[in-house]
Design an enzyme around this catalytic site. Structure first.
Site, PDB file in Angstrom:
ATOM      1  N   GLU A   1       0.848  -1.203   0.000  1.00  0.00           N
ATOM      2  CA  GLU A   1       0.000   0.000   0.000  1.00  0.00           C
ATOM      3  C   GLU A   1       0.880   1.249   0.000  1.00  0.00           C
ATOM      4  OE1 GLU A   1      -2.594   1.590  -0.292  1.00  0.00           O
ATOM      5  OE2 GLU A   1      -4.371   0.349   0.022  1.00  0.00           O
TER       6      GLU A   1
ATOM      7  N   ASP B   1      -9.940   0.876  -4.578  1.00  0.00           N
ATOM      8  CA  ASP B   1      -8.932   0.916  -3.517  1.00  0.00           C
ATOM      9  C   ASP B   1      -8.228   2.270  -3.593  1.00  0.00           C
ATOM     10  OD1 ASP B   1      -6.442   0.143  -1.871  1.00  0.00           O
ATOM     11  OD2 ASP B   1      -7.651  -1.665  -1.741  1.00  0.00           O
TER      12      ASP B   1
ATOM     13  N   ASN C   1     -10.368   4.689   1.414  1.00  0.00           N
ATOM     14  CA  ASN C   1      -9.400   4.567   0.330  1.00  0.00           C
ATOM     15  C   ASN C   1      -9.595   5.690  -0.673  1.00  0.00           C
ATOM     16  OD1 ASN C   1      -7.427   2.373   0.350  1.00  0.00           O
ATOM     17  ND2 ASN C   1      -9.176   0.978   0.502  1.00  0.00           N
TER      18      ASN C   1
END
Length: 291
Positions: free
Chosen positions: A13, A193, A143
């Site tokens: 991430e 995301d 997100n």
């Protein structure tokens, strides 16, 4: 998209291209690691962390802001020293930080969520001029935090609902109205995301479970898809000397043996040359005297 870095992350991430260092940084959240790769030299970093960290912004050449499960920190890239800036749900052991990004005014937006993705356990905050204020609450998986090219609005998603929101911002970067639904990804069978905006204002949204980054116009229309051989794509970043290389992190989280056998490159970092025209992410302004 092609394999760029073959180190595997459980939950990759927070991809960030550092424009002054020419280096791509990202996190393995649950693996508690900070990774980087300098394409020009091939130099890499793999820094163990004492708690889960998920997102970053650059301050200057040698300093970064890093978001962890308990706070926001000033991180010195050259010494590895962390300096505390502000607590972030420190007294709530069940939550951690997730997606985050610097805004065009020099602030930093950061989302929190339950460590088990508990329903509506998270929130989104903005840290600016030494103050941490809530932007949105009752979010399950925050997100897609990113910002309009002309500073008119910000975006964020709740991946659990598959909703991408747009929120009008005032001249200082604070919300000027309630968030509105921008794209209902559930209608497309997709889960948004991480995301960013390119030089034209187009959004580039990673799709958890679909192994791709999709372009979304400023009007909310889905466009071209950029596929990768890993289903859980998580966070895109533009980088390279001309910001035309698209990077994207991925994850192995939630993939069983059969799924990993079908997608053995899951959890690695991918890149696509000439994908589009990105731009440098704005710096986080730690001290107004630096502006």
């Amino acid at each position: 998209m092609d394999l760029f870095d073959d180190r595997t992350c459980k939950l990759g991430e927070g991809a960030l291209w550092h424009p002054l260092r020419g280096e791509i940084f990202w996190f393995d959240i649950t693996g508690k690691r900070l990774l980087s790769h300098h394409p020009a030299s091939g130099h890499t970093r793999d820094v163990p962390l004492t708690e889960m960290c998920s997102a970053a912004a650059w301050i200057d050449r040698d300093r970064m802001l890093i978001a962890s499960e308990t706070g926001l920190w000033e991180y010195d890239v050259t010494t590895g020293v962390f300096g505390h800036l502000v607590d972030l749900e420190k007294d709530c052991a069940s939550t951690r930080s997730n997606d985050g990004r610097a805004d065009p005014w020099g602030g930093f937006w950061i989302g929190t969520m339950g460590k088990q993705a508990e329903h509506k356990a998270g929130a989104i905050y903005r840290y600016a001029e030494g103050a941490l204020r809530t932007i949105a609450d009752r979010i399950s998986i925050p997100n897609a935090i990113c910002f309009d090219h002309d500073r008119g609005c910000g975006y964020f998603a709740d991946t659990a609902k598959a909703h991408l929101y747009r929120v009008a911002l005032d001249a200082a970067g604070w919300p000027a109205a309630e968030p509105e639904l921008f794209v209902d990804f559930a209608e497309h069978g997709l889960s948004p995301d991480g995301a960013l905006t390119d030089a034209s204002g187009t959004l580039w949204v990673a799709l958890w479970g679909a192994g791709a980054v999709v372009e979304v116009s400023p009007e909310g229309v889905l466009g071209a898809r950029h596929d990768m051989p890993a289903p859980h794509s998580t966070c895109p970043a533009f980088g390279g000397p001309d910001f035309t290389t698209l990077y994207c992190t991925t994850a192995t989280q939630g993939l069983g043996p059969d799924a990993l056998a079908e997608a053995p490159l899951s959890g690695k970092l991918f890149a696509q040359l000439g994908a589009g025209q990105g731009r440098a992410e704005p710096a986080f302004i730690l001290d107004r005297g630096d502006a």
